[in-house]
Design an enzyme around this catalytic site. Structure first.
Site, PDB file in Angstrom:
ATOM      1  N   GLY A  69      66.407  -8.626  51.363  1.00  0.00           N
ATOM      2  CA  GLY A  69      65.125  -8.781  50.666  1.00  0.00           C
ATOM      3  C   GLY A  69      64.426  -7.452  50.445  1.00  0.00           C
ATOM      4  CB  CYS A  70      63.718  -4.628  52.697  1.00  0.00           C
ATOM      5  SG  CYS A  70      62.712  -5.581  53.868  1.00  0.00           S
TER       6      CYS A  70
END
Length: 183
Positions: A69-70
């Site tokens: 996600g990051c």
């Protein structure tokens, strides 16, 4: 008897964990002064919020370098860098990871905007974005859009990494239209 013991363990875990999960400081609200800070970037050089007066600042907090996600969120901010430049805006990412971790993340993902290392957790906490899971602390996925005079214009407390950069750019468009209309 086993059920009672299990119930006691679950209740004890909740009593211990829930306050820790809720131990964040309050997030600064839109319209308030953004808390100032100085943190090292992935290059090891100090970066201060005050260095960006006169520009819009997208200050985004994220949990961990090199996670799916990051990485997606950072990649989208990177791809959109020319659009941020058109808005006189800079993107600054903050996590509790180290300078070395940020450097590796930037190299792997081809990032050229600043990632700031908040290893003391003070800045992350001052923005109400520190999540505490007992021995593990990390930044929650929050973003603060800070106007050119240092006031928080928008707070994002719920972020979808895949769409967030586009969402922030749309907000910048809207804020600039509103500002132009009031001149």
């Amino acid at each position: 008897m086993l059920r009672i013991l299990l119930l006691v363990i679950v209740v004890a875990a909740l009593v211990i964990l829930v306050p820790r999960l809720m131990s964040r400081s309050a997030m600064p609200a839109a319209g308030t002064d953004a808390p100032n800070f100085t943190l090292p970037s992935q290059e090891g050089t100090p970066v201060s919020l005050k260095d960006y007066r006169g520009k819009w600042v997208v200050l985004y907090f994220y949990p961990k370098d090199q996670t799916p996600g990051c990485s997606r969120e950072a990649h989208n901010f990177q791809v959109d860098q020319p659009k941020y430049a058109e808005h006189n805006a800079v993107v600054l990412g903050v996590s509790v990871d180290s300078v070395d971790s940020h450097k590796k993340f930037c190299t792997k993902e081809g990032l050229n905007f600043k990632l700031l290392a908040d290893t003391s957790h003070q800045v992350t906490d001052s923005y109400g974005s520190l999540t505490n899971l007992g021995l593990v602390k990390f930044a929650a996925r929050h973003t603060f859009l800070i106007d050119p005079v240092g006031k928080i214009a928008k707070v994002y407390s719920s972020v979808d990494p895949a769409r967030h950069s586009a969402e922030v750019l749309a907000q910048l468009d809207e804020l600039e239209k509103t500002t132009a209309a009031t001149r």
